[in-house]
Write an enzyme that holds these catalytic residues in place. Structure first.
Site, PDB file in Angstrom:
ATOM      1  N   HIS A  37      -0.504  -0.515  11.257  1.00  0.00           N
ATOM      2  CA  HIS A  37       0.194  -0.201  12.514  1.00  0.00           C
ATOM      3  C   HIS A  37       1.061  -1.384  12.958  1.00  0.00           C
ATOM      4  O   HIS A  37       2.167  -1.209  13.452  1.00  0.00           O
ATOM      5  CB  HIS A  37      -0.821   0.082  13.628  1.00  0.00           C
ATOM      6  CG  HIS A  37      -1.678   1.288  13.383  1.00  0.00           C
ATOM      7  ND1 HIS A  37      -3.017   1.190  13.086  1.00  0.00           N
ATOM      8  CD2 HIS A  37      -1.382   2.600  13.385  1.00  0.00           C
ATOM      9  CE1 HIS A  37      -3.522   2.410  12.926  1.00  0.00           C
ATOM     10  NE2 HIS A  37      -2.544   3.288  13.088  1.00  0.00           N
ATOM     11  N   LYS A 149       2.492   5.740   4.105  1.00  0.00           N
ATOM     12  CA  LYS A 149       1.206   6.238   3.587  1.00  0.00           C
ATOM     13  C   LYS A 149       1.107   7.739   3.875  1.00  0.00           C
ATOM     14  O   LYS A 149       0.707   8.518   3.034  1.00  0.00           O
ATOM     15  CB  LYS A 149       0.009   5.508   4.200  1.00  0.00           C
ATOM     16  CG  LYS A 149      -1.298   6.005   3.592  1.00  0.00           C
ATOM     17  CD  LYS A 149      -2.477   5.217   4.040  1.00  0.00           C
ATOM     18  CE  LYS A 149      -3.040   5.699   5.349  1.00  0.00           C
ATOM     19  NZ  LYS A 149      -3.672   7.030   5.254  1.00  0.00           N
TER      20      LYS A 149
END
Ligand code: PAF
Length: 281
Positions: A37, A149
């Site tokens: 993140h 991802k």
């Protein structure tokens, strides 16, 4: 660092920022922040003057049998990590704030939502596109960033933005991995020590298939079969392994010529679902 819990509060803050000529970037997350993140923040920072991170575990993207209730949450830690990464505003609404009583509108993106994770999680992308569409309308960002991802999620969101004319530019951000290759994910905390020891096999397999591709193997079916064989251990249950066109996400089985190719997989280790992918060109 400002923590906004209400939509109107956030809109007022952002209206002021925009009046001062600030470009706004949005980093949508479900919290329990890890380096993946934080790297999204790093990716967006050069494009904007103000970074807003949303932290919201979105119930509409989980099916009743999935882990919505147990999804890991730690807002206090998230606030500290986000602040140190350069986030100025966190938007952390309640479920009622995002989906008030009587809520009934959803965004559905067709083809690119259907295969891969969309096949085994049929309502997932409808929930993702709905919440991301709402966040785009609330924040009105100039840029938003999503991790590679969740590659299919990135493609689905780009399609939604194009089709529905959202005035935002979408950035993709590379996968961040542990030292042993496991893609960072909030769900990695669910893995038992033994599952965690086996989990690097996913990336190791993707890399060895990429090596085979680079060594001249060009038949889609063979590359998928090589992946399947390498992951054939009792600790891994395969959900899907697919070789797809990296933009349309359509499966490629025959000879691969010059098209951009993605090898994507989802597996279960116990009850934990892990996804990963690699570009072959
Ligand atoms: O990738 C995620 O964490 C979520 O799917 C997103 C984009 C924040 C929407 O809830």
């Amino acid at each position: 660092m400002i923590i906004a819990r209400k939509i109107e509060q956030l809109k007022t803050l952002l209206a002021k920022a925009r009046l001062s000529g600030h470009k706004v970037g949005l980093v949508p997350t479900m919290g329990y922040l890890h380096e993946g993140h934080l790297s999204l923040v790093e990716t967006i920072v050069p494009y904007v003057d103000l970074v807003v991170m949303s932290i919201f575990v979105n119930p509409t993207q989980f099916s009743p049998s999935e882990d919505y209730e147990s999804y890991p949450r730690d807002l206090e830690k998230d606030i500290k990590r986000a602040e140190s990464a350069g986030v100025e505003i966190i938007f952390s609404p309640s479920v009622r704030e995002m989906y008030p009583k009587g809520y009934q509108s959803f965004i559905h993106v067709d083809k690119v939502s259907e295969g891969l994770c969309g096949a085994s999680r049929p309502h997932h992308f409808r929930g993702v596109t709905t919440v991301v569409g709402k966040l785009f309308n609330i924040v009105q960002p100039d840029f938003a960033v999503f991790g590679e991802k969740d590659y299919q999620q990135l493609v689905v969101i780009k399609q939604m933005v194009k089709d529905l004319n959202f005035p935002v530019r979408i950035l993709g951000s590379p996968i961040i991995r542990e030292d042993d290759g496991l893609a960072k994910s909030s769900r990695n905390v669910y893995l038992s020590p033994e599952q965690r020891r086996n989990a690097p096999l996913l990336y190791c397999t993707l890399q060895s298939v990429k090596d085979a591709f680079e060594g001249g193997e060009r038949t889609g079916k063979t590359l998928v079969e090589m992946t399947r064989q390498a992951l054939d251990i009792p600790e891994v249950q395969i959900d899907y392994i697919e070789l797809v066109h990296a933009e349309s996400l359509q499966p490629l089985q025959g000879k691969i010529h010059s098209q951009p190719v993605l090898l994507a997989l989802a597996v279960y280790m116990g009850s934990t679902r892990l996804i990963d992918n690699i570009r072959l060109q």
